[in-house]
Design an enzyme around this catalytic site. Structure first.
Site, PDB file in Angstrom:
ATOM      1  N   GLU A 165       0.843  -1.197   0.000  1.00 27.98           N
ATOM      2  CA  GLU A 165       0.000   0.000   0.000  1.00 27.98           C
ATOM      3  C   GLU A 165       0.877   1.245   0.000  1.00 27.98           C
ATOM      4  O   GLU A 165       0.573   2.240  -0.656  1.00 27.98           O
ATOM      5  CB  GLU A 165      -0.906  -0.009   1.244  1.00 27.98           C
ATOM      6  CG  GLU A 165      -1.978   1.074   1.259  1.00 27.98           C
ATOM      7  CD  GLU A 165      -1.567   2.346   2.009  1.00 27.98           C
ATOM      8  OE1 GLU A 165      -2.397   3.254   2.110  1.00 27.98           O
ATOM      9  OE2 GLU A 165      -0.421   2.439   2.478  1.00 27.98           O
TER      10      GLU A 165
ATOM     11  N   SER B 156     -25.561  26.972 -17.014  1.00 29.99           N
ATOM     12  CA  SER B 156     -26.689  26.767 -16.114  1.00 29.99           C
ATOM     13  C   SER B 156     -26.529  25.456 -15.348  1.00 29.99           C
ATOM     14  O   SER B 156     -26.069  24.459 -15.906  1.00 29.99           O
ATOM     15  CB  SER B 156     -27.987  26.736 -16.920  1.00 29.99           C
ATOM     16  OG  SER B 156     -28.993  26.133 -16.149  1.00 29.99           O
TER      17      SER B 156
ATOM     18  N   ASP C 272     -30.235  -6.044  -5.388  1.00 28.27           N
ATOM     19  CA  ASP C 272     -29.368  -5.751  -6.527  1.00 28.27           C
ATOM     20  C   ASP C 272     -29.457  -4.281  -6.907  1.00 28.27           C
ATOM     21  O   ASP C 272     -28.453  -3.646  -7.242  1.00 28.27           O
ATOM     22  CB  ASP C 272     -29.741  -6.621  -7.738  1.00 28.27           C
ATOM     23  CG  ASP C 272     -29.073  -7.995  -7.669  1.00 28.27           C
ATOM     24  OD1 ASP C 272     -28.371  -8.269  -6.675  1.00 28.27           O
ATOM     25  OD2 ASP C 272     -29.252  -8.782  -8.612  1.00 28.27           O
TER      26      ASP C 272
ATOM     27  N   HIS D 136     -15.475   7.647 -10.915  1.00 30.61           N
ATOM     28  CA  HIS D 136     -16.680   7.953 -10.149  1.00 30.61           C
ATOM     29  C   HIS D 136     -17.028   9.418 -10.400  1.00 30.61           C
ATOM     30  O   HIS D 136     -16.233  10.304 -10.138  1.00 30.61           O
ATOM     31  CB  HIS D 136     -16.409   7.693  -8.666  1.00 30.61           C
ATOM     32  CG  HIS D 136     -17.637   7.491  -7.833  1.00 30.61           C
ATOM     33  ND1 HIS D 136     -18.628   8.436  -7.720  1.00 30.61           N
ATOM     34  CD2 HIS D 136     -18.038   6.446  -7.051  1.00 30.61           C
ATOM     35  CE1 HIS D 136     -19.576   7.979  -6.906  1.00 30.61           C
ATOM     36  NE2 HIS D 136     -19.245   6.777  -6.498  1.00 30.61           N
TER      37      HIS D 136
END
Lengths: 733, 733
Positions: free
Chosen positions: A412, A616, A649, A672
């Site tokens: 890590e 906008s 689900d 994301h």
């Protein structure tokens, strides 16, 4: 007549018998439930047992055991610990445990040519050298294989030149330096203080500004708590201590040589020149004892007060030294090597009884810069205890509804490599099957209260669970962790509840959340953010992160770690064993609205341009509204559900719906649309990162029209993504 | 005593009664199946009814109804047909039907400035002009709104220059022209014959070669069947006919202005300059009557025989005309306009009884260049009949296990726009829920036998189903479609079964299969490939595609279209209603092995370089082997299955596992690692497209080492993807 009568009675009896049989049959048939409904009651009894089984003494033992020796990623000792964890997880009773290796790019100092920084005089002689190692803490004097402080993946080289001091090396610091102070760092060596942002961002900024080397130091203003002694008498960073750490800019790529794919034996590897995120200049970290020598004679402007740290010097900007020392230069001597090295994840599993193809993951890393007393073994000890407790439950006949996966990640510290490679290796399975990922890095970084960062759909579960855990603080017997946390860190600006923050990056949840879109969260014990202003915790990534610093200072009773274990473990338990997934779409809707308001306010700092370029946010708010309605209706339907798997689900895939396979601009592995690590600080989570970055570029773009076009494009992508996510919540047909 | 005895008897009776009740109860309890097993028997009865319900006369009616007027995408008439289809699908009994609009970039000729090509003399006067329209067929003289032949999305302009003839305009034709004939087309207008490859690829090649305009003509060699009269006396293309068509190079992007996202009202649109795949030069199609005038006086080299078409001219290469006509040039006059236009998909649904969140899709386009007698209405009529038949079944109490979605796509002719925008709009739902996509473009292109292109996992289902359909050929009463097809087109080089081909592109399955990884297939009636060498069918995309050409020549009894309806409909039925998904992983394994062998053989043409650059296919074959074992074991387990949904999900997600979110090099929307449209011809399917393209580049790269590195990287990606797909087939925990 008599005979007939008997026959009739016999027939009658047979009829009654048959009728009764059929009555029973029919009642039996309909009495049998299609879904077992007693599951939740049994599950909640087991939850109590599961939480109660986790014990402070056990956690202390685990931590003690795994912090005796340095276990840097890629070393023999870290493999030994992996083997020991594998063996113990098997003994605890997991259904399967396996070792999963990858061959990734790591980076180590050259043992025969140490890294250091020197001041050289006009003859080129080194008149001052920084130290080659940290003073080793008492009790550890005989330990070998303590890697000296270094910046992993630094370029090699011996650049020589004038220093420029750039405060924290943030984007805004470089802007201020260049625009207000008029200083160009091209060809200079920059010196920055650690803190505030991820070190890799400092390095990237220095490279973009043209620096030929970068030195990072730990300033007492950022690594020293008031009234606390340096280790071993307290938990502050000694002046000889320094912060190790990688200086990559991976943006979620994992192994720099195999972006997008697992680093298997057969995998194609890019050359080092084509590797992702490797800095092109030398980088080195030092402690403040050494920093004083480099900084004290610097010339140039006196900086604004917020550029001044805690050393008794004037923090001049440079470039270079004052007239008295004009002939002196600074030379970096960096010989760190990159090398492809085998790393090992340990993956353990409990097979789900009813939904084996739904995965709940608890993962945390094992590799440490040195002993890893806090980072990561305080977290690994907690995971270990969670596995032990789950094993005990299994032996009592419990089996979770869904599959639980426990992971001990490797490397890590070198860029989330073990966790990212495994995510790449298993992406297709995880995409279809993963319910949630709970992260388990350092379990403690302060002595004040709980800290939780998670996806909005987990908020409700975190609150519910922490009401069932006891506060570990002295004098709070009988008080829940929720109450204790609420009292200490209220989310005052939004509502009356404990604060939960957005996920950023800097730990192993990244690939699962930001790349794959799996609901994710993390929990740990933390400091008082309002009063304790130092970065992270003072001894972070130094040799002073020992077992003893936890035992003596951070958690003498080990009850704080127990509480963290109960939170992390409890989350996993409830996600794996609740019939209905404990994810809350309404919370997501609330958060989306807040984020949308906040990003619009950022844009509204430019009202004229917004009019000129017809920008906008209506489409975004309309999408949020649509999502809000869909979420509300979904949870209403959930009250009268008859299709558990279908609706579960929908809940599971909700987070996935925010993933855009095209990725964010220039960051293909950050996919994301709602959350990403900030482009300016990997540790911080940014909401609507695409819009945010486009807005940031406006002030720095030569072509404002084009920049505003990008803002509009990003608003449109965000609006579409939220509409698409809302569609996942409506009835499927 | 007597009383007691009665009491005892009473008690005894009660015991018996209770015991019997419990016996019944227990037997009832255990007799109740957890999964209904009678489903398949009932389903197969309904299949027969479903197939038998589809009738030739009905299909004839549907075709007649929807081919009376031109219905180009974006026109009033195409919306009217959409409304009519919506209304009729509702009447047929679908659970829901909706109209789904998008605003996409279309392209139309300028009504006040017609497109044409001229020969100009040295004064600039036009001495010959190509025709402005095709002669309209009998019976349609009063029809307005017949769009003249044009190349949709052509750039505007009036380039003037010398012609160069480039055969089919394929990559190899341009190579031959430049390398063997030494002719540079920079600044020239190229003239190519239609056929062999997608016209957009011809345009791309011409642009890459530097041409400033491109003319495409239909040569009798490619659009004229021996012994057949031109329409209306036969089904050949008249000399005044020409092929319309778009000339984009979208590579799966859908609407050129909104790549990756649906073209909703609020969506951000790129400017035309930044749009995807728009050609930068004028393009125009002509028939062979006009082509003769442009070609007959050309000078320059006489080409090889395989460059010569069927016209009575010498097919000289140019550049320009012979000495006698040296002063003449060719001028293109192109005024076609791009404009954002509203299009309409019609989406109908039958809600699944047991798995509403699993989707089986039957989709085909409705928009036509003119009447669409073959393309697409022969297909749309078949879909219409399938919907009618399904509606009849619904009224008899049938309801499929899974949800069925019927789609009438718009603007297929402009780049698969309707289907791609809907796929983009619903990507997140489709990714999690779509079982299969069956395509329904033209149902007939010849009079010989069945043609099927599909993913390998559908092979077995196609064979099983066609055994239950009757051959439509005269004299084959009682012969199955399978036998008839097998006899006419055996897969001799592989095995003894009817030939099934790979999917390429050029129709609406593209986004579903190549971008999203949904198992897909298509079926139609076709010509005899061995004896009939013309491209497509002769009147393709001309005004002569009428209802009458089908009724008089292609399928007078409409039994061929009935057979196609039964195949397309039967596939949908079985995919939606079988308890166990009829997908075959073993077939995928077999195909992967063949493709791997074939791509390796291609590489092995360079044995020395393979050694020099250490190129090995071992990892690929090892991955295929791993996949083969996983597939075999999976199907063995399927015999004794107890978790239908879990294993069905494994089957459904198998195709998805071949999707790489990073896409193919330079083609972000082509993401299937095993299949993609050829980079040299969109119509053709290429297996292992990443490796194939890398191998192709080898011969044309200035840096062979780098090119071979790319081959190695692509082998590694393919091997990884197959391993990952294999992992999806093993037990989930």
């Amino acid at each position: 007549m008599r005979k007939e009568s008997r026959l009739i009675r016999l027939i009658w009896r047979i009829v009654v018998v048959v009728a009764l049989f059929f009555l029973g049959f029919i009642i039996g048939w309909f009495a049998k439930p299609t879904h077992p409904n007693t599951a939740n009651i049994v599950s909640s009894k087991y939850l109590r047992e599961f939480l109660d089984e986790m014990q402070p003494d056990q956690i202390r033992e685990h931590l003690r055991k795994f912090t005796r020796l340095p276990h840097l990623a890629g070393t023999e000792q870290n493999l030994k610990y992996a083997e020991q964890i594998m063996k113990e997880w098997q003994e605890f009773g997991l259904d399967s445990v396996e070792m999963v290796p990858y061959d990734v790019l790591l980076s180590y100092p050259n043992k025969s040519q140490p890294n250091y920084i020197a001041i050289v005089d006009q003859l080129g002689d080194e008149v001052f050298n920084t130290s080659l190692a940290e003073p080793v803490p008492e009790g550890y004097e005989d330990i070998s294989n303590i890697v000296p402080p270094y910046s992993a993946f630094s370029a090699q080289g011996q650049p020589e030149g004038d220093l420029v001091y750039v405060n924290y090396g943030r984007t805004e610091d470089f802007f201020q330096l260049e625009r207000e102070m008029g200083i160009n760092v091209t060809g200079k060596i920059v010196i920055v203080r650690y803190g505030r942002i991820f070190r890799g961002n400092k390095v990237k900024n220095a490279i973009l500004a043209g620096a030929k080397g970068i030195i990072m130091f730990s300033d007492p203003a950022d690594y020293w708590a008031a009234g606390v002694q340096p280790y071993p008498d307290g938990w502050n960073l000694p002046g000889g201590g320094a912060q190790r750490g990688n200086v990559l800019n991976l943006n979620g790529a994992g192994d720099p040589l195999t972006p997008g794919y697992p680093a298997k034996e057969y995998s194609y590897r890019f050359s080092l020149e084509d590797g992702v995120g490797l800095p092109k200049i030398p980088v080195h970290p030092i402690g403040f004892h050494d920093a004083v020598h480099l900084l004290k004679n610097m010339g140039g402007q006196i900086p604004p007060n917020n550029w001044k740290g805690g050393l008794n010097i004037s923090y001049r900007i440079g470039p270079g030294f004052t007239d008295d020392f004009k002939s002196q230069k600074v030379r970096m001597n960096i010989h760190t090597n990159n090398q492809v090295t085998r790393i090992y994840n340990v993956i353990g599993r409990i097979r789900g009884a009813l939904e084996p193809d739904r995965y709940v993951i608890l993962g945390g890393h094992r590799d440490a810069w040195v002993f890893g007393g806090i980072d990561p073994m305080s977290g690994a000890a907690v995971v270990h205890e969670t596995v032990r407790s789950a094993g005990r439950l299994l032996s009592k006949g419990w089996r979770p509804r869904r599959t639980i996966i426990f992971a001990s990640w490797d490397a890590e510290e070198f860029g989330l490599l073990g966790s990212t490679e495994w995510a790449e290796d298993n992406a297709k399975l995880l995409q279809e099957r993963a319910v949630a990922y709970i992260n388990a890095d350092s379990a403690i970084e302060g002595m004040y209260t709980l800290r939780v960062d998670c996806t909005p759909s987990l908020h409700t579960l975190v609150y519910d669970l922490t009401k069932q855990v006891t506060s570990p603080e002295e004098g709070e017997e009988g008080v829940s962790l929720y109450e204790s946390w609420h009292k200490r860190d209220n989310w005052t600006n939004d509502r009356d509840a404990p604060r939960i923050s957005k996920l950023g990056s800097g730990s192993d949840f990244e690939a699962y959340f930001i790349r794959l879109g799996i609901a994710a969260g993390r929990a740990r014990y933390t400091k008082n953010k309002k009063t304790e202003r130092y970065s992270s915790y003072p001894v972070y990534h130094s040799v002073y992160e020992t077992f003893e610093i936890v035992e003596k200072f951070y958690d003498p009773t080990f009850r704080r770690l127990q509480a963290v274990a109960q939170v992390r473990g409890g989350l996993i338990f409830l996600l794996a064993d609740s019939q209905l997934l404990p994810l809350d779409a309404n919370q997501y809707a609330d958060s989306l609205r807040k984020y949308a308001q906040s990003i619009m306010q950022l844009a509204q700092r430019h009202p004229e341009e917004m009019e000129t370029y017809e920008v906008s946010f209506d489409s975004l708010f309309s999408a949020v509204e649509n999502f809000t309605v869909a979420a509300r209706d979904f949870h209403v339907r959930l009250q009268t559900l008859n299709r558990v798997r279908v609706m579960n689900d929908q809940l599971m895939y909700l987070e996935r719906a925010f993933i855009d396979p095209l990725g964010l601009p220039g960051r293909p592995f950050y996919r994301h649309v709602i959350f990403a690590p900030s482009s300016h600080n990997k540790y911080a989570g940014e909401s609507f990162p695409g819009i945010y970055d486009a807005l940031f570029d406006i002030e720095n773009s030569a072509d404002p029209e084009k920049a505003w076009e990008e803002v509009k494009r990003q608003i449109s992508i965000a609006a579409f993504t939220i509409h698409a996510a809302a569609m996942t919540l409506i009835p499927p047909a």
